[in-house]
Design a protein around this motif. Structure first.
Motif, PDB file in Angstrom:
ATOM      1  N   LYS A 205      51.866 -18.368  63.205  1.00  0.00           N
ATOM      2  CA  LYS A 205      50.923 -19.009  64.118  1.00  0.00           C
ATOM      3  C   LYS A 205      49.641 -19.347  63.372  1.00  0.00           C
ATOM      4  N   SER A 206      48.882 -20.293  63.925  1.00  0.00           N
ATOM      5  CA  SER A 206      47.610 -20.663  63.310  1.00  0.00           C
ATOM      6  C   SER A 206      46.681 -19.457  63.237  1.00  0.00           C
ATOM      7  N   ILE A 207      45.907 -19.399  62.159  1.00  0.00           N
ATOM      8  CA  ILE A 207      44.989 -18.276  61.961  1.00  0.00           C
ATOM      9  C   ILE A 207      43.996 -18.180  63.109  1.00  0.00           C
ATOM     10  N   TRP A 208      43.480 -19.341  63.559  1.00  0.00           N
ATOM     11  CA  TRP A 208      42.493 -19.307  64.637  1.00  0.00           C
ATOM     12  C   TRP A 208      43.097 -18.704  65.905  1.00  0.00           C
ATOM     13  N   PHE A 209      44.363 -19.055  66.188  1.00  0.00           N
ATOM     14  CA  PHE A 209      44.992 -18.564  67.413  1.00  0.00           C
ATOM     15  C   PHE A 209      45.263 -17.065  67.333  1.00  0.00           C
ATOM     16  N   GLN A 210      45.765 -16.617  66.187  1.00  0.00           N
ATOM     17  CA  GLN A 210      46.040 -15.189  66.021  1.00  0.00           C
ATOM     18  C   GLN A 210      44.746 -14.375  66.138  1.00  0.00           C
ATOM     19  N   THR A 211      43.686 -14.888  65.528  1.00  0.00           N
ATOM     20  CA  THR A 211      42.397 -14.190  65.588  1.00  0.00           C
ATOM     21  C   THR A 211      41.841 -14.204  67.004  1.00  0.00           C
ATOM     22  N   HIS A 212      41.889 -15.364  67.626  1.00  0.00           N
ATOM     23  CA  HIS A 212      41.408 -15.520  69.002  1.00  0.00           C
ATOM     24  C   HIS A 212      42.165 -14.591  69.952  1.00  0.00           C
ATOM     25  N   ARG A 213      43.474 -14.579  69.838  1.00  0.00           N
ATOM     26  CA  ARG A 213      44.295 -13.755  70.731  1.00  0.00           C
ATOM     27  C   ARG A 213      44.037 -12.269  70.513  1.00  0.00           C
ATOM     28  N   PHE A 214      43.963 -11.856  69.247  1.00  0.00           N
ATOM     29  CA  PHE A 214      43.737 -10.435  68.957  1.00  0.00           C
ATOM     30  C   PHE A 214      42.370  -9.973  69.462  1.00  0.00           C
ATOM     31  N   LEU A 215      41.327 -10.727  69.132  1.00  0.00           N
ATOM     32  CA  LEU A 215      39.970 -10.316  69.493  1.00  0.00           C
ATOM     33  C   LEU A 215      39.759 -10.299  71.003  1.00  0.00           C
ATOM     34  N   LEU A 216      40.255 -11.320  71.694  1.00  0.00           N
ATOM     35  CA  LEU A 216      40.034 -11.369  73.136  1.00  0.00           C
ATOM     36  C   LEU A 216      40.982 -10.448  73.896  1.00  0.00           C
ATOM     37  N   SER A 217      42.125 -10.143  73.324  1.00  0.00           N
ATOM     38  CA  SER A 217      42.980  -9.115  73.936  1.00  0.00           C
ATOM     39  C   SER A 217      42.285  -7.757  73.863  1.00  0.00           C
ATOM     40  N   LEU A 218      41.721  -7.470  72.693  1.00  0.00           N
ATOM     41  CA  LEU A 218      40.981  -6.219  72.527  1.00  0.00           C
ATOM     42  C   LEU A 218      39.753  -6.189  73.430  1.00  0.00           C
ATOM     43  N   SER A 219      39.058  -7.314  73.502  1.00  0.00           N
ATOM     44  CA  SER A 219      37.883  -7.412  74.370  1.00  0.00           C
ATOM     45  C   SER A 219      38.255  -7.184  75.832  1.00  0.00           C
ATOM     46  N   SER A 220      39.354  -7.781  76.264  1.00  0.00           N
ATOM     47  CA  SER A 220      39.797  -7.627  77.658  1.00  0.00           C
ATOM     48  C   SER A 220      40.137  -6.176  77.977  1.00  0.00           C
ATOM     49  N   LEU A 221      40.822  -5.517  77.053  1.00  0.00           N
ATOM     50  CA  LEU A 221      41.164  -4.107  77.263  1.00  0.00           C
ATOM     51  C   LEU A 221      39.909  -3.243  77.357  1.00  0.00           C
ATOM     52  N   LEU A 222      38.927  -3.534  76.511  1.00  0.00           N
ATOM     53  CA  LEU A 222      37.676  -2.771  76.551  1.00  0.00           C
ATOM     54  C   LEU A 222      36.916  -3.018  77.853  1.00  0.00           C
ATOM     55  N   ILE A 223      36.934  -4.254  78.327  1.00  0.00           N
ATOM     56  CA  ILE A 223      36.248  -4.570  79.587  1.00  0.00           C
ATOM     57  C   ILE A 223      36.893  -3.825  80.750  1.00  0.00           C
ATOM     58  N   LEU A 224      38.217  -3.815  80.784  1.00  0.00           N
ATOM     59  CA  LEU A 224      38.910  -3.077  81.846  1.00  0.00           C
ATOM     60  C   LEU A 224      38.646  -1.577  81.725  1.00  0.00           C
ATOM     61  N   LEU A 225      38.604  -1.076  80.490  1.00  0.00           N
ATOM     62  CA  LEU A 225      38.273   0.336  80.282  1.00  0.00           C
ATOM     63  C   LEU A 225      36.866   0.631  80.786  1.00  0.00           C
ATOM     64  N   GLY A 226      35.921  -0.259  80.459  1.00  0.00           N
ATOM     65  CA  GLY A 226      34.553  -0.080  80.929  1.00  0.00           C
ATOM     66  C   GLY A 226      34.459  -0.105  82.444  1.00  0.00           C
ATOM     67  N   PHE A 227      35.261  -0.941  83.062  1.00  0.00           N
ATOM     68  CA  PHE A 227      35.292  -1.019  84.526  1.00  0.00           C
ATOM     69  C   PHE A 227      35.771   0.303  85.135  1.00  0.00           C
TER      70      PHE A 227
END
Length: 253
Positions: A45-67
């Motif tokens: 996959k494109s580097i931008w997509f892999q990076t985007h998906r990884f970072l925002l997946s991690l961000s989403s998990l942290l946001i739900l954890l914070g909630f």
């Protein structure tokens, strides 16, 4: 109740938005033609997509954890305007909207249609609008909480203001680079058309553009390096600003 849950809530939310979320959003907008060395793909996959998906997946998990952390801290009770004040109440409302956006984003990512589907534009625009809303609201919530926390209020306000200013600055820099990319791409397309015309003998009088003064390939490589440098600087600044912010939060009584 012990404030550790509230402090942990602030920690994961700051990490989610200032470090991982912001970088993931910037990669989606400005990293699509990015190369690392000679590679534009990673694991197929494109580097931008892999990076985007990884970072925002991690961000989403942290946001739900914070909630969930703040729900535990509040023991499931809603913030009261009369008891907690309008600023904290507004912070909770905006935070709830952000969580709803994140849940929608996760659902969209899991069930997005094929890139060639005629309905793909629905996913694209919904994904962009929802993500932009969540990211924009995160700035509002950061400023709201700086006025709620009583200790080291000025320091909090300075850090959040610096962070907001930096995001504006880096977006301007990236937009300028994008403009240069478009100019180079237009030049490459024009040269390709001229080359094709000469090869076909349609117009033997047309000559390649020798007055441009720019080698498109070299120029793209230079712009790519500038982008990589900006992403690195952004990550460093995000971490540098996040650390004192987290420390101040944990020093709150």
């Amino acid at each position: 109740m012990n404030n550790n849950f509230a402090h942990a809530h602030g920690t994961v939310m700051i990490s989610a938005w200032m470090i991982f979320g912001s970088t993931g959003v910037l990669f989606a907008r400005y990293g699509r033609v990015l190369r690392v060395g000679n590679q534009r793909q990673f694991l197929g996959k494109s580097i931008w997509f892999q990076t985007h998906r990884f970072l925002l997946s991690l961000s989403s998990l942290l946001i739900l954890l914070g909630f969930f952390l703040i729900i535990i801290y509040r023991r499931g009770q809603w913030v009261s305007v009369a008891i907690n004040g309008p600023l904290l109440f507004t912070h909770s409302i905006v935070g709830s909207i952000i969580v709803c956006c994140i849940i929608l984003q996760i659902w969209l990512a899991l069930y997005r249609c094929n890139p060639h589907s005629p309905f793909r534009f629905i996913f694209n625009w919904t994904h962009r609008i929802t993500g932009s809303l969540a990211f924009g609201f995160s700035f509002i919530n950061l400023f709201l909480i700086t006025f709620v926390l009583k200790q080291q209020h000025i320091a909090l306000l300075i850090i959040v203001s610096l962070w907001t200013s930096w995001m504006i600055i880096i977006v301007i820099f990236f937009e300028l680079i994008q403009y240069q990319y478009r100019k180079v791409s237009a030049l490459m397309a024009r040269n390709a058309r001229v080359s094709y015309t000469n090869q076909e003998g349609v117009n033997a009088n047309v000559q390649p553009d020798t007055e441009a003064g720019t080698n498109p390939t070299i120029e793209n490589q230079r712009l790519n390096k500038v982008k990589l440098f900006l992403f690195l600087i952004h990550i460093i600044i995000s971490i540098v600003l996040s650390i004192p912010l987290i420390i101040i939060i944990w020093n709150q009584s």
